[in-house]
Design a protein around this motif. Structure first.
Motif, PDB file in Angstrom:
ATOM      1  N   LYS A  97     -24.409 -81.462  13.435  1.00 50.46           N
ATOM      2  CA  LYS A  97     -23.171 -81.328  14.213  1.00 50.46           C
ATOM      3  C   LYS A  97     -23.414 -80.472  15.459  1.00 50.46           C
ATOM      4  CE  LYS A  97     -19.133 -81.032  12.182  1.00 50.46           C
ATOM      5  NZ  LYS A  97     -18.006 -80.510  11.376  1.00 50.46           N
ATOM      6  N   ARG A 134     -25.440 -82.593  17.948  1.00 54.02           N
ATOM      7  CA  ARG A 134     -24.565 -83.602  18.553  1.00 54.02           C
ATOM      8  C   ARG A 134     -23.615 -82.963  19.566  1.00 54.02           C
ATOM      9  NH1 ARG A 134     -26.452 -88.333  19.231  1.00 54.02           N
ATOM     10  NH2 ARG A 134     -27.179 -89.304  17.336  1.00 54.02           N
ATOM     11  N   HIS A 170     -23.618 -88.556  22.380  1.00 58.24           N
ATOM     12  CA  HIS A 170     -24.067 -89.786  21.706  1.00 58.24           C
ATOM     13  C   HIS A 170     -25.495 -90.194  22.093  1.00 58.24           C
ATOM     14  CE1 HIS A 170     -20.098 -90.286  20.107  1.00 58.24           C
ATOM     15  NE2 HIS A 170     -19.549 -90.419  21.297  1.00 58.24           N
ATOM     16  N   ASP A 198     -22.607 -92.511  17.839  1.00 57.43           N
ATOM     17  CA  ASP A 198     -23.886 -91.831  17.685  1.00 57.43           C
ATOM     18  C   ASP A 198     -24.976 -92.837  17.364  1.00 57.43           C
ATOM     19  OD1 ASP A 198     -22.583 -89.421  18.040  1.00 57.43           O
ATOM     20  OD2 ASP A 198     -22.754 -88.780  15.954  1.00 57.43           O
ATOM     21  N   ALA A 239     -29.204 -92.978  16.222  1.00 56.17           N
ATOM     22  CA  ALA A 239     -30.328 -92.169  15.764  1.00 56.17           C
ATOM     23  C   ALA A 239     -31.448 -93.050  15.226  1.00 56.17           C
ATOM     24  CB  ALA A 239     -29.881 -91.213  14.664  1.00 56.17           C
TER      25      ALA A 239
END
Length: 156
Positions: free
Chosen positions: A7, A10, A15, A94, A96
């Motif tokens: 968190k 981020r 994003h 997001d 990844a």
């Protein structure tokens, strides 16, 4: 600093695609079926597991994440393989690339969750040959690898 590390990251990068380390556990029942959790964020199935927090080992993250996702207390039996080609785009935008260590784990306590959580909508054991819609290609590859390993190492 270890709690909510993702968190925090981020919050800094938004994003922007990032690389994340994850751990996942293969939990088998007595029929050698694999436990999957129906994810609350993407509404498809995945292995119990998740992101490492800062300072955590892959094995520690696996034990913690399997507990969070399933309610089971587990111990790591064997590190099966590292998978590093997974990409996930989450509903919130997001993105990844996940580097995941896959472990064979053994339940030693706890009980399967009976209620939905903010991460898990449901839990079910599946045959390696009859799987539901999975999170991504890396999840498919991990389960296929584990299924082959189970067939080679267990008397089925």
């Amino acid at each position: 600093m270890s709690k909510d590390y993702i968190k925090m990251i981020r919050g800094l990068v938004g994003h922007t695609p990032i690389i994340l380390n994850t751990a996942a556990g293969i939990v088998l029942n007595d029929k050698q079926e694999v436990l999957l959790n129906l994810r609350a964020d993407t509404h498809n199935w995945s292995l119990p597991g998740g992101f490492l927090e800062y300072g955590e080992t892959y094995a520690q993250a696996c034990v913690r994440e399997v507990k969070e996702d399933s309610g089971l207390d587990v111990k790591v039996e064997l590190m099966l393989k590292t998978f590093d080609r997974g990409t996930v785009e989450y509903p919130n935008g997001d993105v990844a690339q996940t580097i995941t260590q896959l472990f064979l784990v053994k339940p030693i306590g706890g009980a399967l969750l009976e209620n939905q959580t903010d991460e898990t909508l449901g839990l079910e054991y599946f045959s390696f040959d009859e799987l539901p819609e999975l999170l991504n290609r890396q999840t498919e590859e991990m389960i296929a690898f584990a299924g082959k390993w189970v067939k080679e190492n267990y008397d089925l």
